[in-house]
Design a protein around this motif. Sequence first.
Motif, PDB file in Angstrom:
ATOM      1  N   LYS A 113     -33.129  25.151 -20.460  1.00  0.00           N
ATOM      2  CA  LYS A 113     -32.863  26.016 -19.297  1.00  0.00           C
ATOM      3  C   LYS A 113     -31.501  26.691 -19.426  1.00  0.00           C
ATOM      4  N   ARG A 114     -30.517  25.960 -19.922  1.00  0.00           N
ATOM      5  CA  ARG A 114     -29.184  26.536 -20.057  1.00  0.00           C
ATOM      6  C   ARG A 114     -29.196  27.692 -21.052  1.00  0.00           C
ATOM      7  N   PHE A 115     -29.849  27.503 -22.200  1.00  0.00           N
ATOM      8  CA  PHE A 115     -29.937  28.584 -23.177  1.00  0.00           C
ATOM      9  C   PHE A 115     -30.652  29.800 -22.592  1.00  0.00           C
ATOM     10  N   CYS A 116     -31.784  29.562 -21.944  1.00  0.00           N
ATOM     11  CA  CYS A 116     -32.566  30.678 -21.401  1.00  0.00           C
ATOM     12  C   CYS A 116     -31.817  31.408 -20.293  1.00  0.00           C
ATOM     13  N   ASN A 117     -31.119  30.668 -19.454  1.00  0.00           N
ATOM     14  CA  ASN A 117     -30.355  31.290 -18.365  1.00  0.00           C
ATOM     15  C   ASN A 117     -29.154  32.081 -18.902  1.00  0.00           C
ATOM     16  N   MET A 118     -28.528  31.573 -19.963  1.00  0.00           N
ATOM     17  CA  MET A 118     -27.418  32.301 -20.578  1.00  0.00           C
ATOM     18  C   MET A 118     -27.910  33.618 -21.173  1.00  0.00           C
ATOM     19  N   LYS A 119     -29.071  33.591 -21.800  1.00  0.00           N
ATOM     20  CA  LYS A 119     -29.615  34.825 -22.364  1.00  0.00           C
ATOM     21  C   LYS A 119     -29.979  35.810 -21.263  1.00  0.00           C
ATOM     22  N   ALA A 120     -30.581  35.308 -20.183  1.00  0.00           N
ATOM     23  CA  ALA A 120     -30.961  36.180 -19.070  1.00  0.00           C
ATOM     24  C   ALA A 120     -29.741  36.829 -18.432  1.00  0.00           C
ATOM     25  N   ALA A 121     -28.612  36.103 -18.449  1.00  0.00           N
ATOM     26  CA  ALA A 121     -27.376  36.623 -17.856  1.00  0.00           C
ATOM     27  C   ALA A 121     -26.576  37.472 -18.836  1.00  0.00           C
ATOM     28  N   GLY A 122     -27.071  37.632 -20.061  1.00  0.00           N
ATOM     29  CA  GLY A 122     -26.374  38.434 -21.055  1.00  0.00           C
ATOM     30  C   GLY A 122     -25.203  37.735 -21.702  1.00  0.00           C
ATOM     31  N   LEU A 123     -25.128  36.404 -21.569  1.00  0.00           N
ATOM     32  CA  LEU A 123     -24.016  35.647 -22.137  1.00  0.00           C
ATOM     33  C   LEU A 123     -24.251  35.258 -23.590  1.00  0.00           C
ATOM     34  N   THR A 124     -25.477  35.391 -24.044  1.00  0.00           N
ATOM     35  CA  THR A 124     -25.801  35.142 -25.442  1.00  0.00           C
ATOM     36  C   THR A 124     -26.983  36.012 -25.830  1.00  0.00           C
ATOM     37  N   ARG A 125     -27.011  36.400 -27.090  1.00  0.00           N
ATOM     38  CA  ARG A 125     -28.130  37.227 -27.551  1.00  0.00           C
ATOM     39  C   ARG A 125     -29.259  36.378 -28.113  1.00  0.00           C
ATOM     40  N   GLU A 126     -28.929  35.182 -28.570  1.00  0.00           N
ATOM     41  CA  GLU A 126     -29.911  34.365 -29.265  1.00  0.00           C
ATOM     42  C   GLU A 126     -30.105  33.013 -28.585  1.00  0.00           C
ATOM     43  N   ILE A 127     -31.320  32.519 -28.639  1.00  0.00           N
ATOM     44  CA  ILE A 127     -31.626  31.152 -28.238  1.00  0.00           C
ATOM     45  C   ILE A 127     -32.299  30.480 -29.433  1.00  0.00           C
ATOM     46  N   PRO A 128     -32.323  29.163 -29.483  1.00  0.00           N
ATOM     47  CA  PRO A 128     -32.924  28.508 -30.647  1.00  0.00           C
ATOM     48  C   PRO A 128     -34.387  28.895 -30.843  1.00  0.00           C
ATOM     49  N   ASP A 129     -34.756  29.103 -32.093  1.00  0.00           N
ATOM     50  CA  ASP A 129     -36.170  29.285 -32.444  1.00  0.00           C
ATOM     51  C   ASP A 129     -36.854  27.940 -32.599  1.00  0.00           C
ATOM     52  N   LEU A 130     -36.035  26.914 -32.848  1.00  0.00           N
ATOM     53  CA  LEU A 130     -36.578  25.586 -33.092  1.00  0.00           C
ATOM     54  C   LEU A 130     -35.606  24.534 -32.589  1.00  0.00           C
ATOM     55  N   PHE A 131     -36.103  23.648 -31.740  1.00  0.00           N
ATOM     56  CA  PHE A 131     -35.368  22.440 -31.361  1.00  0.00           C
ATOM     57  C   PHE A 131     -35.885  21.299 -32.235  1.00  0.00           C
ATOM     58  N   VAL A 132     -34.963  20.506 -32.744  1.00  0.00           N
ATOM     59  CA  VAL A 132     -35.296  19.311 -33.515  1.00  0.00           C
ATOM     60  C   VAL A 132     -34.705  18.111 -32.798  1.00  0.00           C
ATOM     61  N   PHE A 133     -35.462  17.020 -32.748  1.00  0.00           N
ATOM     62  CA  PHE A 133     -34.988  15.796 -32.088  1.00  0.00           C
ATOM     63  C   PHE A 133     -35.595  14.591 -32.793  1.00  0.00           C
ATOM     64  N   ASN A 134     -35.178  13.419 -32.409  1.00  0.00           N
ATOM     65  CA  ASN A 134     -35.649  12.186 -33.040  1.00  0.00           C
ATOM     66  C   ASN A 134     -37.010  11.790 -32.484  1.00  0.00           C
ATOM     67  N   TYR A 135     -37.725  11.015 -33.272  1.00  0.00           N
ATOM     68  CA  TYR A 135     -38.971  10.423 -32.782  1.00  0.00           C
ATOM     69  C   TYR A 135     -39.006   8.952 -33.191  1.00  0.00           C
ATOM     70  N   LEU A 136     -39.823   8.194 -32.495  1.00  0.00           N
ATOM     71  CA  LEU A 136     -39.917   6.766 -32.750  1.00  0.00           C
ATOM     72  C   LEU A 136     -41.331   6.403 -33.162  1.00  0.00           C
ATOM     73  N   TYR A 137     -41.450   5.639 -34.254  1.00  0.00           N
ATOM     74  CA  TYR A 137     -42.707   4.984 -34.561  1.00  0.00           C
ATOM     75  C   TYR A 137     -42.799   3.759 -33.655  1.00  0.00           C
ATOM     76  N   ASP A 138     -43.737   3.766 -32.729  1.00  0.00           N
ATOM     77  CA  ASP A 138     -43.887   2.647 -31.806  1.00  0.00           C
ATOM     78  C   ASP A 138     -45.078   1.788 -32.198  1.00  0.00           C
ATOM     79  N   HIS A 139     -44.793   0.591 -32.710  1.00  0.00           N
ATOM     80  CA  HIS A 139     -45.824  -0.382 -33.022  1.00  0.00           C
ATOM     81  C   HIS A 139     -45.940  -1.311 -31.801  1.00  0.00           C
TER      82      HIS A 139
END
Length: 352
Positions: A113-139
Motif C-alpha cells: 500500500k505504501r508503494f502504491c500510494n507513493m506512486k499515486a501521489a507522484g513521490l515515486t515513478r516505480e513500484i516493485p515488479d516482484l516481491f520476494v519473501f521467505n517460505y516455510l516447509y511445514d511438516h
Amino acid sequence: MKESKQTKYITFTIPCYNSQDYMKRCIDSLLPGGEDVEIIIINDGSKDATAQIADDYEKRYPGIVRAVHKPNGGHGSGVNKGLELAQGVYFKVVDSDDWLDEDAYAKLLGRVKRFCNMKAAGLTREIPDLFVFNYLYDHLDEGSSHTMHYRNVFPLEEMCDWNDIGRFRTSQYLIMHALMFRTDVLRQSEVVLPEHTFYVDNIFAYKPLPYVRHIYYMDIDLYHYYIGREDQSVNEKVLMSRIDQQIRVTEIVSKCVDLNEVKETYPKLAEYMCRNISIMMAISSIHLLLINSQEAYGKRKRLWEQVKEDNLRLYFRLKYTTLSGLTYLPGRLGGMLTRGGYRAARKIYQFQ
C-alpha cells in the motif's frame, strides 16, 4: 458524488480441487486483508463440498471473496483463470492446503500500500515488479518446519534489479510460494500454464523473471507450505507416478526463455535461470533412476537428447558445469552415486 472503486492491492487466487478438508484454513489466513485485497477461489470441478464452501465465503464476504466454478482443468488452469480475472495490483497464488502468517501478511500488505500510494501521489515513478519473501516447509504431522530465506541473495528491503543480487546457495531457488509478481508483469510475460499437468508452478516462477525490472525482498516468514499429505504432488511416490508430467514441464521451462538474450542485460539472472533448469533436470533424472526400469532409463536418455537437440549450448552447460550433470553419470555406479546424493539432500533440506 459517485464513490470511487476500492483499490485492490493484491489478488489472491486459490485453486481448489476436492479441498473441503483444508481450504478454510487457507481462506481464513487471507481475510485479514479486508477490502484491500480480493480472494478468488477457483473451484476446479471438485466432487466434494469445495463449491459449497467457496459460495458460503463469497456470501459472507462480498466484495472480498469471489467463488468461481469451472470444469476440471488442473492446478495450472485455476491459476490461469485467477490471473484472467485479477483486478489487484499484485497477484499471488496460495494453494488450498497452505496459508499465510498473519503478522508477516500485515507487513507485506502495508508495504504494498505504501508503494502504491507513493506512486499515486507522484513521490515515486516505480513500484516493485516482484516481491520476494521467505517460505516455510511445514511438516505438521511431524511437528517440524524449515524456513527458506534469501538474505544472502537480495538486499534487505531495498529496491534492486537482477544485477544487484548475490549468489544462490544450493538449497535456494525461487519457487512460486516465495514470489508475488505485479499483475501487469505476469500478463506482459504471457505466462499461461498447461492444463491437466502437475508441477506447472515451475513455469510460473520462471518465465516472468526477465520481465521483472525492480525487486523488493522482505525478510518475513510469510508462506506456510504444507508438506506431508500422501497424495501431494511433491511426495516421492506420487512424483514418480507422474514423471511424464514432470518431464513435460522441464522441457517447457528449458525452451520458454532465450537465456542468451537475458544474459545481455542480466547475466546474473541468466546464470540463475540456467541453474533452475539444472535443478529440474536433476529432479527428473533422479526420479527416473528411482523408478529403476528400462522404460525409465529410456525416458531419461530421451530427455537429455531433447535438450541437446533444442539447444546444444544449454546441453553442454547442464551436463558439464551444473548439478544436473551429476545426475546423468554413466553406468550402475553413476546411478548409485546419484541416488545416494539425493537421499542425503532430502534429509538435509527436509523436502518430500
